[in-house]
Scaffold this motif. Sequence first.
Motif, mmCIF file in Angstrom:
data_model
loop_
_atom_site.group_PDB
_atom_site.id
_atom_site.type_symbol
_atom_site.label_atom_id
_atom_site.label_comp_id
_atom_site.label_asym_id
_atom_site.label_seq_id
_atom_site.Cartn_x
_atom_site.Cartn_y
_atom_site.Cartn_z
ATOM 1 N N PRO A 288 43.385 -38.470 131.502
ATOM 2 C CA PRO A 288 42.086 -37.658 131.292
ATOM 3 C C PRO A 288 41.009 -38.345 130.296
ATOM 4 C CG PRO A 288 44.006 -36.190 130.977
ATOM 5 C CD PRO A 288 44.486 -37.772 131.141
ATOM 6 N N LEU A 289 41.499 -39.518 129.735
ATOM 7 C CA LEU A 289 40.825 -40.065 128.860
ATOM 8 C C LEU A 289 39.429 -40.857 129.406
ATOM 9 C CD1 LEU A 289 42.848 -41.776 126.135
ATOM 10 C CD2 LEU A 289 41.337 -39.593 125.833
ATOM 11 N N HIS A 290 39.820 -41.127 130.972
ATOM 12 C CA HIS A 290 39.054 -42.155 131.558
ATOM 13 C C HIS A 290 38.908 -41.910 133.113
ATOM 14 C CE1 HIS A 290 41.987 -44.676 132.441
ATOM 15 N NE2 HIS A 290 42.262 -44.984 130.982
ATOM 16 N N HIS A 310 42.536 -37.344 120.200
ATOM 17 C CA HIS A 310 41.675 -37.935 121.075
ATOM 18 C C HIS A 310 40.429 -37.106 121.707
ATOM 19 C CE1 HIS A 310 44.486 -41.181 121.657
ATOM 20 N NE2 HIS A 310 45.510 -40.373 121.251
ATOM 21 N N ALA A 311 40.214 -35.988 120.735
ATOM 22 C CA ALA A 311 39.227 -34.987 121.515
ATOM 23 C C ALA A 311 37.999 -35.553 121.855
ATOM 24 C CB ALA A 311 38.947 -33.924 120.196
ATOM 25 N N ALA A 312 37.180 -36.459 120.918
ATOM 26 C CA ALA A 312 36.016 -37.097 121.357
ATOM 27 C C ALA A 312 36.068 -37.860 122.899
ATOM 28 C CB ALA A 312 35.457 -37.912 120.090
ATOM 29 N N ASP A 313 37.074 -38.498 122.989
ATOM 30 C CA ASP A 313 37.139 -39.275 124.198
ATOM 31 C C ASP A 313 37.516 -38.308 125.167
ATOM 32 O OD1 ASP A 313 36.464 -41.721 122.923
ATOM 33 O OD2 ASP A 313 38.531 -41.859 122.492
ATOM 34 N N LEU A 314 38.296 -37.408 125.189
ATOM 35 C CA LEU A 314 38.466 -36.260 126.201
ATOM 36 C C LEU A 314 37.111 -35.699 126.489
ATOM 37 C CD1 LEU A 314 41.833 -34.690 124.957
ATOM 38 C CD2 LEU A 314 41.575 -36.285 127.022
ATOM 39 N N THR A 347 36.602 -25.376 123.444
ATOM 40 C CA THR A 347 36.313 -26.194 122.360
ATOM 41 C C THR A 347 37.835 -26.619 121.582
ATOM 42 O OG1 THR A 347 35.551 -24.998 120.565
ATOM 43 C CG2 THR A 347 33.926 -25.833 122.152
ATOM 44 N N LEU A 348 37.850 -27.841 121.100
ATOM 45 C CA LEU A 348 38.768 -28.259 120.460
ATOM 46 C C LEU A 348 38.166 -29.209 119.095
ATOM 47 C CD1 LEU A 348 41.918 -28.853 119.455
ATOM 48 C CD2 LEU A 348 41.964 -30.823 120.955
ATOM 49 N N ALA A 361 39.858 -23.834 119.846
ATOM 50 C CA ALA A 361 41.192 -24.111 119.022
ATOM 51 C C ALA A 361 40.631 -25.313 118.139
ATOM 52 C CB ALA A 361 42.057 -25.112 119.965
ATOM 53 N N GLU A 362 41.799 -25.578 116.952
ATOM 54 C CA GLU A 362 41.369 -26.485 115.948
ATOM 55 C C GLU A 362 42.710 -26.786 115.406
ATOM 56 O OE1 GLU A 362 39.141 -24.438 112.770
ATOM 57 O OE2 GLU A 362 40.989 -23.359 112.005
#
Length: 461
Positions: A288-290, A310-314, A347-348, A361-362
Amino acid sequence: MVTTPAVVIAAPASGSGKTTVATGLIGALRRAGHRVAPFKVGPDYIDPGYHGLAAGRPGRNLDPVLVGAERVVPLYLHGSAGCDLAVVEGVMGLFDGRIDEHNTDPIAEGSTAQIAAMLGAPVILVVDARGHSQSLAALLHGFATYDSGIRLGGVILNRVGSERHEQVLRAACARVGLPVLGALPRMAELAVPSRHLGLIPAVEHGSAAQSAVDAMTDLVAAHIDLAAVAALAASGAQGQAWDPADEVTAEESGPVVAIAGGPAFTFGYAEHRELLSAAGARVQVFDPLHDELPSGTAGLVVPGGFPEEHAADLAANTGLLASIADLAARGLPIHAECAGLLYLTRTLDGHRMAGVLDADAEFGPRLTLGYRDAVALTDSPLWSAGERVRGHEFHRTRLTTAGSADPAWAWRSPSGETVREGASLHNVHASYLHTHPAGNPAAVGRFVSAAADFARTHAPA
């Protein structure tokens, strides 16, 4: 049936160096020409990744709590087929397992000792030598005599400070009649990077993980008597090997079931893919990253892992997120555990996720872990309302908004409180609870059937 002989690598307590010794043994024995089957006691996902690198074959788990005691030996026979030796890494201390105040048996459920007894395999005790001297004899005497059903076959001394230190410790072992199979010096450079849930998974650590495995292999090969370990190995396990084809009925249509993988989603059991395939699914792994969803996806599995890392890349893979949200709205069967639950939220940690669930989530301040006896609260693509399941929680994230979906599970906390957790829609089952597919094969079969139904009803005109 010929049973693969095994050794069980245990310790008096956590942090003694079991993973270094077990991984190094697997690699060194393989280098010496053995076909090694690697196993880990308990629900751990990370150690088997390093075992797999060392063995050149999948690392597997043996967990009587999650799969039932009756399946442990069949799963061992299945996972060790074609091998001439098995190395089983234990969990925590030798006799540590599921805490049950009503259990009077000295061997706790899910403990390394229970697995050793089931397999009829000898235990090699790894002792962190720091701080030990002659009194080590008393410690070893206690472990060797605590339960007559456990055979302590030898000791590996870890983190030995000097030659003199080693001599004293060897004398202590001799005093209680236990052979020393090796003594490892203190080697801080072998430390593998870790984070809040333990070691960083091998998939995330990339070439550095292989370098760490190679270093463990070199260390063990230089300081442990491999021939003595191999000669000690034994097993009294008898029975029929587990066969996924016996557990499920195959869907002839062959629906595509996509499994999220890559660095963010590394938590899974080898038996899951085997059961999905046996049930007729065409299993395709994507990152799911790319990546995009595989063509023709009719079912989606999002396993555990570390999406918070990896939240930003996801979030940057907006096309995939939109595709998942669209297909979920159209009824795509989705099975999501822990990290998968987070991925389906809006959102995470402030980063956009798939938005299948109207929850956020956080990363949280506390670690939540432990076995759970859960009951399904609603029907889903895997479970029927009222079905009882044993699972395991292990996370440091939390939902900050619960959303409107029905909870997936309910269970009693140790304090007696009723906990309702997860989210269940007619086509989505998402929760923090990890389950073992080999302990719940019918759920896997139902999921593939649901995927086949989705494929038929959403086939291109």
